[in-house]
Design a protein around this motif. Structure first.
Motif, PDB file in Angstrom:
ATOM      1  N   ASP A 258      65.273   8.435  61.237  1.00  0.00           N
ATOM      2  CA  ASP A 258      66.402   8.572  62.169  1.00  0.00           C
ATOM      3  C   ASP A 258      67.329   9.731  61.813  1.00  0.00           C
ATOM      4  OD1 ASP A 258      65.634   6.354  63.708  1.00  0.00           O
ATOM      5  OD2 ASP A 258      66.625   4.979  62.315  1.00  0.00           O
ATOM      6  N   THR A 259      67.042  10.405  60.708  1.00  0.00           N
ATOM      7  CA  THR A 259      67.900  11.488  60.237  1.00  0.00           C
ATOM      8  C   THR A 259      67.592  12.779  60.984  1.00  0.00           C
ATOM      9  OG1 THR A 259      67.928  10.485  58.032  1.00  0.00           O
ATOM     10  CG2 THR A 259      68.643  12.790  58.208  1.00  0.00           C
ATOM     11  N   ASN A 260      68.630  13.432  61.484  1.00  0.00           N
ATOM     12  CA  ASN A 260      68.381  14.725  62.135  1.00  0.00           C
ATOM     13  C   ASN A 260      68.612  15.885  61.185  1.00  0.00           C
ATOM     14  OD1 ASN A 260      71.209  15.084  62.103  1.00  0.00           O
ATOM     15  ND2 ASN A 260      71.216  16.067  64.091  1.00  0.00           N
ATOM     16  N   CYS A 261      69.534  15.714  60.212  1.00  0.00           N
ATOM     17  CA  CYS A 261      69.759  16.799  59.265  1.00  0.00           C
ATOM     18  C   CYS A 261      70.447  16.272  58.009  1.00  0.00           C
ATOM     19  CB  CYS A 261      70.602  17.917  59.888  1.00  0.00           C
ATOM     20  SG  CYS A 261      72.297  17.449  60.286  1.00  0.00           S
ATOM     21  N   VAL A 262      70.295  17.036  56.949  1.00  0.00           N
ATOM     22  CA  VAL A 262      70.988  16.793  55.685  1.00  0.00           C
ATOM     23  C   VAL A 262      71.789  18.052  55.391  1.00  0.00           C
ATOM     24  CG1 VAL A 262      70.753  16.225  53.255  1.00  0.00           C
ATOM     25  CG2 VAL A 262      69.073  15.363  54.892  1.00  0.00           C
ATOM     26  N   VAL A 263      73.086  17.895  55.108  1.00  0.00           N
ATOM     27  CA  VAL A 263      73.977  19.038  54.891  1.00  0.00           C
ATOM     28  C   VAL A 263      74.400  19.057  53.427  1.00  0.00           C
ATOM     29  CG1 VAL A 263      76.081  20.208  55.634  1.00  0.00           C
ATOM     30  CG2 VAL A 263      74.807  18.786  57.260  1.00  0.00           C
ATOM     31  N   VAL A 264      74.075  20.133  52.725  1.00  0.00           N
ATOM     32  CA  VAL A 264      74.342  20.239  51.288  1.00  0.00           C
ATOM     33  C   VAL A 264      75.070  21.546  51.012  1.00  0.00           C
ATOM     34  CG1 VAL A 264      73.345  20.232  48.981  1.00  0.00           C
ATOM     35  CG2 VAL A 264      72.202  18.981  50.818  1.00  0.00           C
ATOM     36  N   GLN A 265      76.177  21.471  50.280  1.00  0.00           N
ATOM     37  CA  GLN A 265      76.893  22.691  49.880  1.00  0.00           C
ATOM     38  C   GLN A 265      76.321  23.217  48.573  1.00  0.00           C
ATOM     39  OE1 GLN A 265      81.166  22.769  50.406  1.00  0.00           O
ATOM     40  NE2 GLN A 265      81.425  24.029  48.579  1.00  0.00           N
ATOM     41  N   TYR A 266      76.255  24.560  48.461  1.00  0.00           N
ATOM     42  CA  TYR A 266      75.548  25.198  47.348  1.00  0.00           C
ATOM     43  C   TYR A 266      76.228  26.531  47.005  1.00  0.00           C
ATOM     44  CZ  TYR A 266      71.509  27.687  45.222  1.00  0.00           C
ATOM     45  OH  TYR A 266      70.659  28.412  44.407  1.00  0.00           O
ATOM     46  N   PRO A 267      76.905  26.635  45.827  1.00  0.00           N
ATOM     47  CA  PRO A 267      77.367  25.577  44.923  1.00  0.00           C
ATOM     48  C   PRO A 267      78.317  24.625  45.659  1.00  0.00           C
ATOM     49  CG  PRO A 267      77.611  27.760  43.908  1.00  0.00           C
ATOM     50  CD  PRO A 267      77.310  27.985  45.351  1.00  0.00           C
ATOM     51  N   ASP A 268      78.459  23.406  45.126  1.00  0.00           N
ATOM     52  CA  ASP A 268      79.216  22.414  45.886  1.00  0.00           C
ATOM     53  C   ASP A 268      80.710  22.489  45.586  1.00  0.00           C
ATOM     54  OD1 ASP A 268      79.700  21.006  43.526  1.00  0.00           O
ATOM     55  OD2 ASP A 268      78.470  19.278  44.062  1.00  0.00           O
ATOM     56  N   ILE A 269      81.469  21.571  46.156  1.00  0.00           N
ATOM     57  CA  ILE A 269      82.928  21.627  46.082  1.00  0.00           C
ATOM     58  C   ILE A 269      83.435  21.509  44.649  1.00  0.00           C
ATOM     59  CG2 ILE A 269      83.178  19.146  46.479  1.00  0.00           C
ATOM     60  CD1 ILE A 269      85.584  22.000  47.601  1.00  0.00           C
ATOM     61  N   LEU A 270      82.654  20.924  43.753  1.00  0.00           N
ATOM     62  CA  LEU A 270      83.047  20.837  42.342  1.00  0.00           C
ATOM     63  C   LEU A 270      82.459  21.978  41.522  1.00  0.00           C
ATOM     64  CD1 LEU A 270      82.789  16.975  41.686  1.00  0.00           C
ATOM     65  CD2 LEU A 270      84.691  18.314  42.599  1.00  0.00           C
ATOM     66  N   GLY A 271      81.819  22.941  42.193  1.00  0.00           N
ATOM     67  CA  GLY A 271      81.239  24.087  41.514  1.00  0.00           C
ATOM     68  C   GLY A 271      79.856  23.859  40.960  1.00  0.00           C
ATOM     69  N   ARG A 272      79.266  22.683  41.222  1.00  0.00           N
ATOM     70  CA  ARG A 272      77.961  22.328  40.651  1.00  0.00           C
ATOM     71  C   ARG A 272      76.826  22.986  41.439  1.00  0.00           C
ATOM     72  NH1 ARG A 272      79.146  15.957  40.917  1.00  0.00           N
ATOM     73  NH2 ARG A 272      79.225  16.615  43.113  1.00  0.00           N
ATOM     74  N   ILE A 273      75.753  23.313  40.743  1.00  0.00           N
ATOM     75  CA  ILE A 273      74.601  23.976  41.358  1.00  0.00           C
ATOM     76  C   ILE A 273      73.369  23.116  41.132  1.00  0.00           C
ATOM     77  CG2 ILE A 273      73.162  26.043  41.396  1.00  0.00           C
ATOM     78  CD1 ILE A 273      75.560  27.566  40.196  1.00  0.00           C
ATOM     79  N   GLY A 274      72.640  22.814  42.197  1.00  0.00           N
ATOM     80  CA  GLY A 274      71.424  22.019  42.084  1.00  0.00           C
ATOM     81  C   GLY A 274      70.277  22.667  42.829  1.00  0.00           C
ATOM     82  N   ASP A 275      69.082  22.172  42.592  1.00  0.00           N
ATOM     83  CA  ASP A 275      67.872  22.653  43.264  1.00  0.00           C
ATOM     84  C   ASP A 275      67.702  21.891  44.575  1.00  0.00           C
ATOM     85  OD1 ASP A 275      65.335  23.402  44.115  1.00  0.00           O
ATOM     86  OD2 ASP A 275      64.458  23.289  42.102  1.00  0.00           O
ATOM     87  N   LEU A 276      67.627  22.614  45.683  1.00  0.00           N
ATOM     88  CA  LEU A 276      67.545  21.989  47.008  1.00  0.00           C
ATOM     89  C   LEU A 276      66.113  21.698  47.450  1.00  0.00           C
ATOM     90  CD1 LEU A 276      70.154  24.207  48.928  1.00  0.00           C
ATOM     91  CD2 LEU A 276      70.556  22.163  47.541  1.00  0.00           C
ATOM     92  N   SER A 277      65.144  22.093  46.674  1.00  0.00           N
ATOM     93  CA  SER A 277      63.739  22.037  47.113  1.00  0.00           C
ATOM     94  C   SER A 277      63.292  20.624  47.474  1.00  0.00           C
ATOM     95  CB  SER A 277      62.826  22.614  46.029  1.00  0.00           C
ATOM     96  OG  SER A 277      63.187  23.938  45.725  1.00  0.00           O
ATOM     97  N   ALA A 278      63.631  19.637  46.636  1.00  0.00           N
ATOM     98  CA  ALA A 278      63.180  18.261  46.894  1.00  0.00           C
ATOM     99  C   ALA A 278      63.818  17.711  48.170  1.00  0.00           C
ATOM    100  CB  ALA A 278      63.513  17.369  45.704  1.00  0.00           C
ATOM    101  N   ILE A 279      65.082  18.068  48.417  1.00  0.00           N
ATOM    102  CA  ILE A 279      65.745  17.608  49.640  1.00  0.00           C
ATOM    103  C   ILE A 279      65.082  18.228  50.861  1.00  0.00           C
ATOM    104  CG2 ILE A 279      67.934  17.510  50.893  1.00  0.00           C
ATOM    105  CD1 ILE A 279      69.350  17.728  48.210  1.00  0.00           C
ATOM    106  N   ALA A 280      64.771  19.518  50.782  1.00  0.00           N
ATOM    107  CA  ALA A 280      64.103  20.189  51.899  1.00  0.00           C
ATOM    108  C   ALA A 280      62.759  19.549  52.187  1.00  0.00           C
ATOM    109  CB  ALA A 280      63.932  21.677  51.580  1.00  0.00           C
ATOM    110  N   GLU A 281      62.016  19.252  51.134  1.00  0.00           N
ATOM    111  CA  GLU A 281      60.682  18.675  51.305  1.00  0.00           C
ATOM    112  C   GLU A 281      60.738  17.302  51.972  1.00  0.00           C
ATOM    113  OE1 GLU A 281      56.853  17.379  48.493  1.00  0.00           O
ATOM    114  OE2 GLU A 281      58.457  18.638  47.681  1.00  0.00           O
ATOM    115  N   LYS A 282      61.658  16.444  51.510  1.00  0.00           N
ATOM    116  CA  LYS A 282      61.727  15.107  52.097  1.00  0.00           C
ATOM    117  C   LYS A 282      62.295  15.149  53.513  1.00  0.00           C
ATOM    118  CE  LYS A 282      62.864  10.300  51.467  1.00  0.00           C
ATOM    119  NZ  LYS A 282      63.425   9.238  50.609  1.00  0.00           N
ATOM    120  N   ALA A 283      63.303  15.992  53.738  1.00  0.00           N
ATOM    121  CA  ALA A 283      63.870  16.105  55.082  1.00  0.00           C
ATOM    122  C   ALA A 283      62.799  16.525  56.081  1.00  0.00           C
ATOM    123  CB  ALA A 283      65.026  17.098  55.081  1.00  0.00           C
ATOM    124  N   GLN A 284      62.037  17.519  55.720  1.00  0.00           N
ATOM    125  CA  GLN A 284      61.020  18.023  56.645  1.00  0.00           C
ATOM    126  C   GLN A 284      59.883  17.015  56.830  1.00  0.00           C
ATOM    127  OE1 GLN A 284      60.477  21.723  54.585  1.00  0.00           O
ATOM    128  NE2 GLN A 284      62.535  22.384  55.178  1.00  0.00           N
TER     129      GLN A 284
END
Length: 452
Positions: free
Chosen positions: A205-231
């Motif tokens: 039922d998800t249409n999109c996942v919105v991720v800030q990069y770097p995020d509001i606390l300055g943290r940096i993560g790898d978005l690859s797993a989120i992209a893979e599951k979303a798609q």
């Protein structure tokens, strides 16, 4: 142009046509506390021009300019050095009135600039195609969610807890009128983003996942797993970048599989300017180009085989039937886009990488200096030029204390999240190439005194 005020009869006829009982009914969505109940307090009803100039001058002197004190504010708007040549070029007569060209092919200079701008943004974001800009990062973020809804035909958007709360506020405001379901929770003070919870939430039922990069606390993560599951669930990954200089040092969201990348372009070529005007950046995959809001300039050849530029796509309501428009965005931030493009051209890839490296070097110096202050803990394991520190007590009080000493220490999380008591001790500190090591030492010394 003459000013032709409406008569009472004109206003009554207009209200009757739209079915509103009175003018106040047009503002029912504006909270009462935000509405004026009379003239603006503090301003006289009338004054001479000279008196107004003096009054405004006295008010202006109460400001503490970013360049007049150690400055560590960030959270989506950053102080960078803008070369004087940027301002010189954007004030040339060919560009200064760079409004929407209604006979676009005549305005070849404007079209070429926008084409170059689009190319720079697409490469910076790691995407196939970018548009000719949006108003700012927050409204661009909402446009991306709307675009994802059109593509997936689903209405549930998952927002990362690390998304800027002002962006979240814009999204929730717009979703009230579209029926989109917005899933969001405030962040917790962890060293790394909580991507596991987002991965668990993604479903059919998800249409999109919105991720800030770097995020509001300055943290940096790898978005690859989120992209893979979303798609895998036929949803889109939308990455939000509020500090584009970071992409001179870290992998672009497009490289990690993001379908749409949006953000704020203010850091490059555009000053802080008391909060605006700013510049929205928007890029996506080629296959989604016809669902992209705004305008797209393209390159072609004319009848004589000479290189030329055209308005290739213009899916906006001024140019096509309203119901066919992808957005009600009716222009682009033309002059700010020009400033961005000029600054980016002056930097080049090598210059952007060098600028990013200097930002990160100074941020590391600052993190080490602040971590040595008793009562201060640096939250982040990884960051670019912005990180979060934790202190005992309310960081808002410390920020006010240091501001009285002409040190703008950062943005307190209590200000961004007034209803989240667990975040009250967080302070977001931003460092750029305009920050000196003397500024950093002054911040560390003042924090040590304030927390003693």
């Amino acid at each position: 142009m003459r000013y032709l005020p409406l008569t009472d009869a004109d206003r009554s006829a207009m209200l009757e046509t739209i079915g509103a009982p009175d003018i106040d009914a047009l503002f029912v969505d504006v909270p009462a506390e935000a509405q004026l109940d009379g003239p603006i307090r503090g301003l006289p009803m009338h004054a001479s021009e000279l008196a107004v100039e003096r009054h405004m001058g006295r008010l202006a002197k109460q400001n503490l300019a970013a360049g007049d004190a150690p400055f560590f504010l960030g959270a989506g708007a950053y102080r960078h050095h803008v070369p004087a040549s940027v301002d010189h070029i954007i004030q040339r007569g060919e560009f200064l009135t760079a409004y929407t060209p209604y006979q676009p092919e005549i305005a070849q200079g404007t079209l070429q600039m926008l084409f170059e701008f689009q190319s720079q943004v697409a490469r910076l974001y790691g995407c196939d195609v970018a548009n000719a800009s949006m108003y700012d990062g927050s409204t661009g973020c909402w446009e991306a969610i709307s675009m994802a809804r059109r593509i997936t035909r689903k209405k549930r958007a998952i927002l990362s807890s690390g998304l800027h709360p002002h962006y979240v506020s814009v999204i929730k405001t717009m979703a009230r009128f579209t029926g989109d379901e917005i899933q969001y929770t405030a962040p917790v003070m962890d060293a790394a983003p909580d991507y596991a919870a987002m991965l668990d939430a993604i479903d059919d039922d998800t249409n999109c996942v919105v991720v800030q990069y770097p995020d509001i606390l300055g943290r940096i993560g790898d978005l690859s797993a989120i992209a893979e599951k979303a798609q895998a669930h036929k949803a889109l990954l939308i990455a939000v970048v509020t500090e584009p200089v970071a992409l001179g040092a870290i992998k672009s969201p497009g490289e990690m599989g993001a379908d749409i990348v949006v953000g704020e372009g203010q850091s490059i070529g555009v000053g802080l300017q008391f909060g605006g005007p700013y510049l929205g950046l928007f890029a996506t995959r080629q296959k989604y180009v016809r669902q992209m809001p705004g305008r797209l300039c393209g390159e072609t050849v004319d009848a004589e085989g000479q290189r030329g530029f055209v308005l290739t796509l213009s899916t906006r309501e001024q140019h096509i039937r309203r119901e066919k428009a992808t957005s009600n965005i009716c222009t682009n931030s033309g002059l700010c886009a020009l400033a961005f493009s000029v600054h980016m051209t002056l930097l080049g890839e090598k210059g952007l990488r060098a600028l990013a490296a200097e930002n990160h070097r100074l941020a590391c110096v600052a993190a080490d200096a602040l971590a040595a202050v008793p009562g201060v803990t640096v939250l982040n394991d990884a960051f670019f030029n912005e990180f979060t520190i934790q202190i005992d007590g309310d960081a808002r009080e410390v920020v006010r204390d240091l501001a009285d000493k002409n040190i703008l220490a950062g943005v307190s999380l209590g200000r961004l999240y007034p209803d989240e008591a667990d975040l009250a001790g967080g302070l977001l500190v931003a460092i750029t190439e305009t920050t000196s090591e003397d500024d950093i030492n002054a911040l560390a010394a003042s924090l040590k005194e304030a927390l003693a």
